[in-house]
Design an enzyme around this catalytic site. Structure first.
Site, PDB file in Angstrom:
ATOM      1  N   ASP A  30       0.849  -1.196   0.000  1.00 17.54           N
ATOM      2  CA  ASP A  30       0.000   0.000   0.000  1.00 17.54           C
ATOM      3  C   ASP A  30       0.881   1.240   0.000  1.00 17.54           C
ATOM      4  O   ASP A  30       1.870   1.319   0.730  1.00 17.54           O
ATOM      5  CB  ASP A  30      -0.908  -0.021   1.244  1.00 17.54           C
ATOM      6  N   HIS A  99     -10.522  -4.964  -2.606  1.00 17.32           N
ATOM      7  CA  HIS A  99      -9.182  -5.272  -2.083  1.00 17.32           C
ATOM      8  C   HIS A  99      -9.264  -5.581  -0.606  1.00 17.32           C
ATOM      9  O   HIS A  99     -10.135  -5.089   0.098  1.00 17.32           O
ATOM     10  CB  HIS A  99      -8.228  -4.101  -2.319  1.00 17.32           C
TER      11      HIS A  99
HETATM   12  P1  5GP Z   1      -9.678   1.658   0.807  1.00 16.27           P
HETATM   13  O1  5GP Z   1      -9.704   2.985   1.519  1.00 16.27           O
HETATM   14  O2  5GP Z   1     -10.491   1.706  -0.479  1.00 16.27           O
HETATM   15  O3  5GP Z   1     -10.000   0.482   1.658  1.00 16.27           O
HETATM   16  O4  5GP Z   1      -8.168   1.422   0.422  1.00 16.27           O
HETATM   17  C1  5GP Z   1      -7.542   1.913  -0.713  1.00 16.27           C
HETATM   18  C2  5GP Z   1      -6.062   1.799  -0.446  1.00 16.27           C
HETATM   19  O5  5GP Z   1      -5.381   1.925  -1.673  1.00 16.27           O
HETATM   20  C3  5GP Z   1      -5.528   2.898   0.484  1.00 16.27           C
HETATM   21  O6  5GP Z   1      -4.963   2.304   1.642  1.00 16.27           O
HETATM   22  C4  5GP Z   1      -4.500   3.623  -0.373  1.00 16.27           C
HETATM   23  O7  5GP Z   1      -3.368   3.970   0.366  1.00 16.27           O
HETATM   24  C5  5GP Z   1      -4.174   2.606  -1.459  1.00 16.27           C
HETATM   25  N1  5GP Z   1      -3.788   3.181  -2.736  1.00 16.27           N
HETATM   26  C6  5GP Z   1      -4.470   4.137  -3.422  1.00 16.27           C
HETATM   27  N2  5GP Z   1      -3.848   4.412  -4.587  1.00 16.27           N
HETATM   28  C7  5GP Z   1      -2.756   3.591  -4.638  1.00 16.27           C
HETATM   29  C8  5GP Z   1      -1.728   3.410  -5.610  1.00 16.27           C
HETATM   30  O8  5GP Z   1      -1.679   4.043  -6.673  1.00 16.27           O
HETATM   31  N3  5GP Z   1      -0.761   2.481  -5.328  1.00 16.27           N
HETATM   32  C9  5GP Z   1      -0.802   1.744  -4.165  1.00 16.27           C
HETATM   33  N4  5GP Z   1       0.191   0.853  -3.992  1.00 16.27           N
HETATM   34  N5  5GP Z   1      -1.761   1.897  -3.240  1.00 16.27           N
HETATM   35  C10 5GP Z   1      -2.725   2.808  -3.473  1.00 16.27           C
END
Ligand code: 5GP
Ligand code: ZN
Length: 135
Positions: A30, A99
């Site tokens: 992440d 995810h």
């Molecule tokens: P959510 O908030 O949808 O559960 O998690 C999305 C996750 O994706 C977040 O923890 C954020 O840091 C991660 N994330 C968003 N954009 C990117 C990216 O371009 N690359 C990576 N490796 N992680 C990302």
């Protein structure tokens, strides 16, 4: 799916640090880690959330997350693991390609449970159970 960040990562159009990969799933670090080694496990196929994915595919993703959790614990010597999986805006999802977060934990680290601890009454629990079981 076009304009999905995680589909772009699967396609290799956006770089990522890959922890694990097979034909159907990818695990990568992440970019805003909650802890050292915070890893996201995704299906390569675009599914929006838990409500949109077949149950067996979700189960296979959970198996990958289990193996990644073991790998991270073995290699980073973490003391615990927190799994989080957000669905839809109300469920704190921000990237709308399903995810699973695998977050290595250490005692005394700076993470907090996202809800307050407050006991429900028996009546409240019975009422919600009736709602769930209503035909
Ligand atoms: P959510 O908030 O949808 O559960 O998690 C999305 C996750 O994706 C977040 O923890 C954020 O840091 C991660 N994330 C968003 N954009 C990117 C990216 O371009 N690359 C990576 N490796 N992680 C990302
Ligand atoms: Zn996608």
């Amino acid at each position: 799916m076009s304009n999905c960040i995680f589909c772009s990562i699967v396609a290799g159009d956006i770089p990522s640090q890959k922890v694990y990969e097979d034909e159907r799933f990818l695990a990568f670090l992440d970019i805003f880690p909650a802890s050292k080694g915070h890893t996201l496990v995704i299906p390569k196929e675009h599914h929006v959330d838990i409500h949109a994915i077949p149950a067996d595919t979700y189960g296979a993703m959970a198996s990958v997350a289990k193996n990644v959790a073991d790998l991270l614990m073995n290699k980073l010597l973490s003391e615990g693991t927190t799994i989080m999986q957000m669905n839809r805006e109300a469920g704190w999802q921000t990237v709308f390609h399903l995810h699973m977060h695998v977050i290595p934990r250490w005692s005394g680290d700076n993470l907090h449970k996202p809800w307050d601890i407050k006991a429900a009454t028996d009546e409240e629990l019975e009422a919600v159970l009736q709602e769930i079981q209503r035909l």
